[in-house]
Design an enzyme around this catalytic site. Structure first.
Site, PDB file in Angstrom:
ATOM      1  N   ARG A 225       0.813  -1.314   0.178  1.00 30.71           N
ATOM      2  CA  ARG A 225       0.082   0.036  -0.020  1.00 30.71           C
ATOM      3  C   ARG A 225       0.980   1.326  -0.063  1.00 30.71           C
ATOM      4  NH1 ARG A 225      -3.686  -2.402  -1.809  1.00 30.71           N
ATOM      5  NH2 ARG A 225      -5.413  -2.807  -0.936  1.00 30.71           N
ATOM      6  N   HIS A 273      -0.927  -0.315 -10.245  1.00 31.00           N
ATOM      7  CA  HIS A 273      -1.851  -0.985  -9.251  1.00 31.00           C
ATOM      8  C   HIS A 273      -2.284  -2.686  -9.778  1.00 31.00           C
ATOM      9  CE1 HIS A 273      -4.203  -1.241  -5.332  1.00 31.00           C
ATOM     10  NE2 HIS A 273      -3.867  -2.330  -5.566  1.00 31.00           N
TER      11      HIS A 273
END
Ligand code: NAP
Length: 310
Positions: A225, A273
């Site tokens: 993250r 991502h």
């Protein structure tokens, strides 16, 4: 009894999941209606992605569990209206994808592939890279994904050290914990992979102080993250050469804003991502299995511990 399963996720998710979910539910021997709209007090399970407009879980008085399509649950775990059990996604295909991304990017840096892929000066430099056994790797986070990646790297002979919140032993891979463990794990790492969940405790795990603990020129791979890394500290460490390269898949703001310095930094690789996506066919089987368990009174898989936040 026919169960009511509310699918609370985006239109794109629905297009991807409707058929595989129906197949998996039938294969699990469940009688259920999968729907995008239902009276809240009729819903037995919610299949959920945080991109859904559904944010108030309090009317779902009969709901036995909220089953997330995402592995990371930071956007739902603190929701005060969520009193039902919450399960996160652990999908074998997602894990496979993460292993491929981590191993691929680790090998890119380990082998120095860029020097040969981009070589406009036709430089004949026969310097051989070291063997993997000479390139220590540290895995921050030894959960489902970190452990699978650590095992894959160890199978290639990288000396892997893990770091987690609680003490653990994963086969031959040494695993450290706590502040002292982090300092030790970073002190030798030439490649660091961050696969921690985003919680108040893990925010800025890599910061000016901890980045300085790494050997000069270490490489960071972050598929965890964005918030795990202090961006300003990383940029400063890249500028000074303390960090040799950062390959980043996740960011505090996504999509990464066009004017973000990561885009133009010569020592940063941005991937959008894509490290590991949940795959509808295998994820649907995981969801169906959890509903089967819920109905059979067997403990649910991958249940999130709200107090620890992951
Ligand atoms: P997981 O199974 O819950 O494992 C989390 C690991 O982090 C565990 O080893 C845990 O320690 C450790 N940890 C948690 N808090 C810590 C702390 N304060 N200090 C040290 N270690 C700590 O999670 P996972 O399935 O491996 O997934 C990890 C993360 O990957 C997800 O949360 C998500 O953010 C990210 N992800 C990214 C993508 C992508 O496409 N980029 C895809 C999927 C997931 P313990 O073992 O002691 O509990």
């Amino acid at each position: 009894m026919t169960l009511t399963l509310l699918f609370a996720a985006s239109d794109a998710n629905w297009a991807e999941y409707a058929a595989p979910l129906r197949d998996a539910i039938a294969q699990a021997g469940l009688s259920a209606t999968l729907t995008r709209e239902a009276a809240p007090d009729r819903v037995d399970y919610i299949i959920y992605a945080p991109t859904s407009p559904l944010q108030d879980f309090s009317p779902f008085t009969r709901c036995k569990a909220v089953l997330s399509l995402w592995a990371g649950v930071e956007r739902i775990v603190g929701n005060p209206t969520l009193t039902q059990p919450l399960c996160r996604m652990v999908d074998p295909a997602l894990t496979e994808g993460m292993v491929e991304w981590v191993v691929g990017h680790a090998l890119r840096h380990h082998l120095g592939m860029d020097r040969h892929i981009v070589n406009p000066g036709r430089l004949w430099d026969p310097t051989c890279p070291p063997l993997a056994r000479e390139r220590p790797v540290t895995m921050l986070g030894m959960g489902e994904l970190g452990t699978a990646c650590a095992r894959a790297l160890a199978a290639l002979n990288f000396p892997v050290t893990g770091w987690s919140r609680t003490p653990k032993q994963t086969g031959d891979i040494p695993c450290l914990h706590g502040e002292d463990g982090l300092a030790k794990a970073l002190s030798t790492a030439q490649i660091v992979v961050t696969l921690l969940p985003k919680t108040p405790e893990t925010e800025n795990t890599l910061n000016a102080r901890t980045l300085a603990l790494l050997p000069r020129g270490a490489v960071i791979l972050n598929p965890g993250r964005g918030a795990l890394i202090d961006d300003d500290a990383l940029l400063a460490a890249l500028d000074s050469g303390q960090i040799g390269h950062a390959t980043l898949d996740v960011f505090r703001t996504e999509p990464l804003p066009q004017d973000h310095p990561y885009w133009s930094h010569p020592r940063v690789t941005v991937t959008p991502h894509i490290a590991a996506d949940t795959r509808a066919p295998s994820a649907s089987r995981v969801i169906a299995e959890n509903i089967r368990r819920g109905e059979a009174g067997i403990p649910l898989l991958n249940r999130v511990d709200r107090t620890r936040g992951y």
